[in-house]
Design a protein around this motif. Structure first.
Motif, mmCIF file in Angstrom:
data_model
loop_
_atom_site.group_PDB
_atom_site.id
_atom_site.type_symbol
_atom_site.label_atom_id
_atom_site.label_comp_id
_atom_site.label_asym_id
_atom_site.label_seq_id
_atom_site.Cartn_x
_atom_site.Cartn_y
_atom_site.Cartn_z
ATOM 1 N N MET A 1 37.924 40.843 57.721
ATOM 2 C CA MET A 1 37.136 39.589 58.333
ATOM 3 C C MET A 1 38.523 38.935 59.344
ATOM 4 O O MET A 1 38.230 39.290 60.433
ATOM 5 C CB MET A 1 36.868 37.936 57.642
ATOM 6 C CG MET A 1 36.125 37.483 58.693
ATOM 7 S SD MET A 1 35.448 36.035 58.292
ATOM 8 C CE MET A 1 36.251 35.356 57.088
ATOM 9 N N ILE A 2 39.545 39.032 58.104
ATOM 10 C CA ILE A 2 40.832 38.129 59.567
ATOM 11 C C ILE A 2 41.111 39.071 59.858
ATOM 12 O O ILE A 2 41.725 39.516 61.633
ATOM 13 C CB ILE A 2 41.950 37.643 57.935
ATOM 14 C CG1 ILE A 2 41.008 36.561 57.728
ATOM 15 C CG2 ILE A 2 43.283 37.627 58.863
ATOM 16 C CD1 ILE A 2 41.186 34.962 58.817
ATOM 17 N N PHE A 3 41.563 40.746 59.601
ATOM 18 C CA PHE A 3 41.516 41.956 60.491
ATOM 19 C C PHE A 3 40.658 41.921 61.388
ATOM 20 O O PHE A 3 41.200 42.061 62.678
ATOM 21 C CB PHE A 3 41.494 43.253 59.780
ATOM 22 C CG PHE A 3 41.776 44.644 59.929
ATOM 23 C CD1 PHE A 3 42.800 44.609 60.965
ATOM 24 C CD2 PHE A 3 40.335 45.399 60.517
ATOM 25 C CE1 PHE A 3 42.451 45.681 61.430
ATOM 26 C CE2 PHE A 3 40.746 46.366 61.049
ATOM 27 C CZ PHE A 3 41.911 46.784 61.550
ATOM 28 N N ILE A 4 39.794 41.454 61.116
ATOM 29 C CA ILE A 4 38.396 42.101 62.674
ATOM 30 C C ILE A 4 38.940 40.376 63.419
ATOM 31 O O ILE A 4 39.422 41.065 64.644
ATOM 32 C CB ILE A 4 37.225 41.716 62.629
ATOM 33 C CG1 ILE A 4 36.722 43.062 60.735
ATOM 34 C CG2 ILE A 4 36.018 42.308 63.434
ATOM 35 C CD1 ILE A 4 35.314 43.005 60.999
ATOM 36 N N LYS B 1 43.222 34.322 48.801
ATOM 37 C CA LYS B 1 42.524 34.516 50.033
ATOM 38 C C LYS B 1 44.196 33.996 51.104
ATOM 39 O O LYS B 1 43.982 34.701 52.311
ATOM 40 C CB LYS B 1 42.510 32.804 50.946
ATOM 41 C CG LYS B 1 40.777 32.475 50.798
ATOM 42 C CD LYS B 1 40.086 30.864 51.562
ATOM 43 C CE LYS B 1 38.908 31.405 51.388
ATOM 44 N NZ LYS B 1 38.775 30.146 52.703
ATOM 45 N N GLY B 2 45.555 33.482 50.736
ATOM 46 C CA GLY B 2 46.714 34.128 51.572
ATOM 47 C C GLY B 2 47.308 35.267 51.453
ATOM 48 O O GLY B 2 48.091 36.178 52.797
ATOM 49 N N PHE B 3 46.855 35.540 50.420
ATOM 50 C CA PHE B 3 47.296 37.560 50.546
ATOM 51 C C PHE B 3 46.053 38.272 51.212
ATOM 52 O O PHE B 3 46.860 38.869 51.708
ATOM 53 C CB PHE B 3 46.966 38.342 49.026
ATOM 54 C CG PHE B 3 47.335 39.307 48.909
ATOM 55 C CD1 PHE B 3 48.821 39.695 49.051
ATOM 56 C CD2 PHE B 3 46.335 40.345 48.433
ATOM 57 C CE1 PHE B 3 48.947 41.478 48.935
ATOM 58 C CE2 PHE B 3 45.624 42.027 48.987
ATOM 59 C CZ PHE B 3 47.282 42.169 48.335
ATOM 60 N N ILE C 1 35.124 46.007 47.866
ATOM 61 C CA ILE C 1 36.103 45.242 48.857
ATOM 62 C C ILE C 1 35.453 44.615 49.017
ATOM 63 O O ILE C 1 36.242 43.061 48.934
ATOM 64 C CB ILE C 1 36.017 46.289 49.636
ATOM 65 C CG1 ILE C 1 36.154 47.607 49.322
ATOM 66 C CG2 ILE C 1 36.670 45.772 50.999
ATOM 67 C CD1 ILE C 1 36.539 48.810 50.733
ATOM 68 N N LYS C 2 33.615 43.404 49.195
ATOM 69 C CA LYS C 2 33.209 42.807 49.832
ATOM 70 C C LYS C 2 34.134 41.853 48.640
ATOM 71 O O LYS C 2 34.115 40.357 48.804
ATOM 72 C CB LYS C 2 32.094 42.733 49.529
ATOM 73 C CG LYS C 2 31.771 41.296 49.878
ATOM 74 C CD LYS C 2 29.697 41.574 50.529
ATOM 75 C CE LYS C 2 29.638 40.306 50.878
ATOM 76 N NZ LYS C 2 29.544 39.619 52.153
ATOM 77 N N LYS C 3 33.957 41.547 47.406
ATOM 78 C CA LYS C 3 34.153 41.525 46.113
ATOM 79 C C LYS C 3 35.315 40.655 46.239
ATOM 80 O O LYS C 3 35.842 39.245 45.677
ATOM 81 C CB LYS C 3 33.834 41.757 44.644
ATOM 82 C CG LYS C 3 34.206 40.592 43.172
ATOM 83 C CD LYS C 3 33.770 42.260 42.427
ATOM 84 C CE LYS C 3 33.630 41.082 40.740
ATOM 85 N NZ LYS C 3 33.627 41.608 39.566
ATOM 86 N N ARG C 4 36.767 41.063 46.662
ATOM 87 C CA ARG C 4 38.471 40.417 46.188
ATOM 88 C C ARG C 4 38.364 40.446 47.820
ATOM 89 O O ARG C 4 39.764 39.736 47.806
ATOM 90 C CB ARG C 4 38.726 41.289 45.437
ATOM 91 C CG ARG C 4 38.142 41.301 44.325
ATOM 92 C CD ARG C 4 39.332 42.251 43.241
ATOM 93 N NE ARG C 4 40.606 41.589 42.913
ATOM 94 C CZ ARG C 4 41.653 40.969 42.371
ATOM 95 N NH1 ARG C 4 41.744 42.490 41.690
ATOM 96 N NH2 ARG C 4 42.305 40.528 42.338
ATOM 97 N N TYR C 5 37.906 41.687 48.240
ATOM 98 C CA TYR C 5 39.080 41.395 50.021
ATOM 99 C C TYR C 5 38.135 41.857 51.099
ATOM 100 O O TYR C 5 37.990 41.750 52.495
ATOM 101 C CB TYR C 5 39.443 43.067 50.227
ATOM 102 C CG TYR C 5 40.243 43.417 49.274
ATOM 103 C CD1 TYR C 5 41.620 42.571 48.944
ATOM 104 C CD2 TYR C 5 40.258 44.309 47.815
ATOM 105 C CE1 TYR C 5 42.278 43.110 47.483
ATOM 106 C CE2 TYR C 5 40.731 44.662 46.457
ATOM 107 C CZ TYR C 5 41.880 44.357 46.558
ATOM 108 O OH TYR C 5 42.736 44.617 45.546
ATOM 109 N N ASP C 6 36.549 40.553 50.976
ATOM 110 C CA ASP C 6 36.205 40.639 52.262
ATOM 111 C C ASP C 6 36.734 39.829 53.034
ATOM 112 O O ASP C 6 37.270 39.470 54.321
ATOM 113 C CB ASP C 6 34.466 39.469 51.883
ATOM 114 C CG ASP C 6 33.844 39.416 52.847
ATOM 115 O OD1 ASP C 6 33.108 40.544 53.649
ATOM 116 O OD2 ASP C 6 33.359 37.755 53.121
#
Length: 420
Positions: A160-163, A97-99, A151-156
């Motif tokens: 969301m933080i990017f948006i 999550k931090g990454f 992407i949803k599995k590991r980087y969702d």
């Protein structure tokens, strides 16, 4: 000649010291027993203490006047928000999550600043137009990427933080002139919160998802082995015994049912374990995907074992003489299947190669051969239909175990387990 006096310890005193030592050990035994029998509760308590300590530590930033004046009170709150959002129970979950938050913040903040600066260069009515178009394009593209399974599995969370970050920074640029300073200060606070969370999670009583998925996998083998023994022993008990004790304690099928619903938890733990650094007996490239594959085979096996319970609940009771004639070979087959499961689970637990072709495969072939003989010789009558279903279920379990043994062997090769 002077005589030397050698002091002799008092026997009563030594006995008293030993008695006090034993009394102290007895007084500690309830505490030790609690920690051994309530490991999950202890981990939860440790995690709660860690989160509370980190929140106190990060909140102290608000009381450092010189630091708050430099970054601002609003930006200092982002460190607390980061801790609340990314500090998870497992170390791998916190790191992942931090990454994701770091990458999402950097990309979203950087592109948001570019959009705000570009809108400022255009000026006038073109400024909100440029920002609006950039919000539409980035938000739509990022949202579409969240629908891609990999992407949803590991980087969702990162997307969301990017948006969120892109919207906050670009919209703030419509009103604020120093958007670069705001983005820099918020990024600094997020990095501070992230660093404190990671250090606390990894270096102070870490809770590893890799240990949990490894131990739970081993316990599943033992649960299935006990279920096979329980169902087999329950089936061949006398009818009078079943009336006196209708439910056999070992034949409980709850472990099989819980295993069928364990897919989501296993996938989460494997995903968290992939983020964890090298620690203990697990390296950076440990084959966690193979644990998922073994978990799938175990769930199929548990469904097959549950079919044995259908024979227990059958309304058609076979003749007692017919039941006794197949009791010994069926119980021997059940014991062999349970031994195989325990052997495979022990090989994973001790991280050694099981070599199924030498020990397990011949035993399973013998089990299938003996069960096949029962099917062809003794169960050709209508009275033997119930037993035939039970024997057929045991044969399917043996088939599943052959595939499971191959998966465990591949795990040992990929993970470089020690040879027994």
């Amino acid at each position: 000649m002077d005589s030397t006096v050698i002091p002799i310890p008092d026997g009563d005193q030594g006995f008293a010291d030993l008695k006090e030592k034993r009394k102290f050990q007895v007084s500690l035994s309830p505490i030790v027993s609690f920690f051994q029998t309530n490991k999950d509760s202890v981990k939860k308590i440790i995690h709660s203490i860690k989160v509370g300590s980190v929140l106190v530590l990060v909140s102290l930033v608000k009381f450092v006047d010189s630091f708050c004046k430099q970054v601002g009170d609003d930006s200092a709150m982002w460190a607390i928000m980061t801790v609340v959002v990314i500090f998870e129970f497992h170390a791998g979950a916190t790191l992942g999550k931090g990454f994701n938050r770091g990458i999402g913040t950097v990309l979203g903040g950087g592109l948001g600043c570019i959009a705000a600066i570009l809108g400022g260069q255009v000026g006038g009515i073109g400024k909100p137009f440029i920002v609006g178009v950039s919000l539409f394009i980035s938000g739509g593209a990022a949202t579409y990427s969240r629908l891609i399974p990999n992407i949803k599995k590991r980087y969702d969370y990162g997307v969301m933080i990017f948006i969120l970050t892109f919207n906050l920074v670009s919209v703030s640029g419509l009103r604020e002139e120093n958007v670069m300073e705001i983005a820099r200060d918020r990024l600094l606070m997020i990095v501070l919160g992230f660093a404190i969370c990671i250090c606390t999670s990894l270096f102070f009583f870490p809770i590893w998802a890799s240990d949990e998925i490894h131990d739970s996998m081993v316990s599943k083998f033992e649960d299935l082995a006990s279920s096979i023994e329980g169902f087999t022993g329950e089936y061949f008990r006398l009818a009078g015994d079943k009336e006196n004790q209708p439910v056999h304690p070992v034949a409980s099928f709850r472990s099989c049912l819980s295993m069928l619903s364990s897919k989501a938890k296993d996938e989460s733990l494997v995903n968290f374990a992939k983020w964890e650094p090298w620690h203990g007996k697990f390296g950076l490239f440990h084959p966690w995907e193979k644990y998922q594959k073994i978990g799938e085979v175990l769930r199929e096996l548990s469904a097959t074992i549950l079919s044995l319970k259908g024979s227990l609940d059958s309304s058609e009771e076979p003749l007692q003489a017919l039941r006794e004639s197949v009791k010994e070979p069926c119980e021997a087959a059940g014991s062999s299947l349970a031994w195989t499961l325990r052997e495979l689970g022990e090989s994973i637990g001790k991280m050694r190669r099981c070599q199924p072709e030498l020990f397990i495969a011949p035993k399973l072939r013998l089990v299938r051969q003996r069960l096949g003989q029962i099917m062809s010789e003794k169960l050709d009558s209508a009275e033997g239909l119930s037993i035939a279903c039970f024997v057929l279920s045991l044969m399917r379990v043996a088939e599943k175990l052959e595939g499971l043994a191959k998966e465990v062997e591949e795990l040992g090769e990929l993970a470089a387990f020690n040879r027994s």
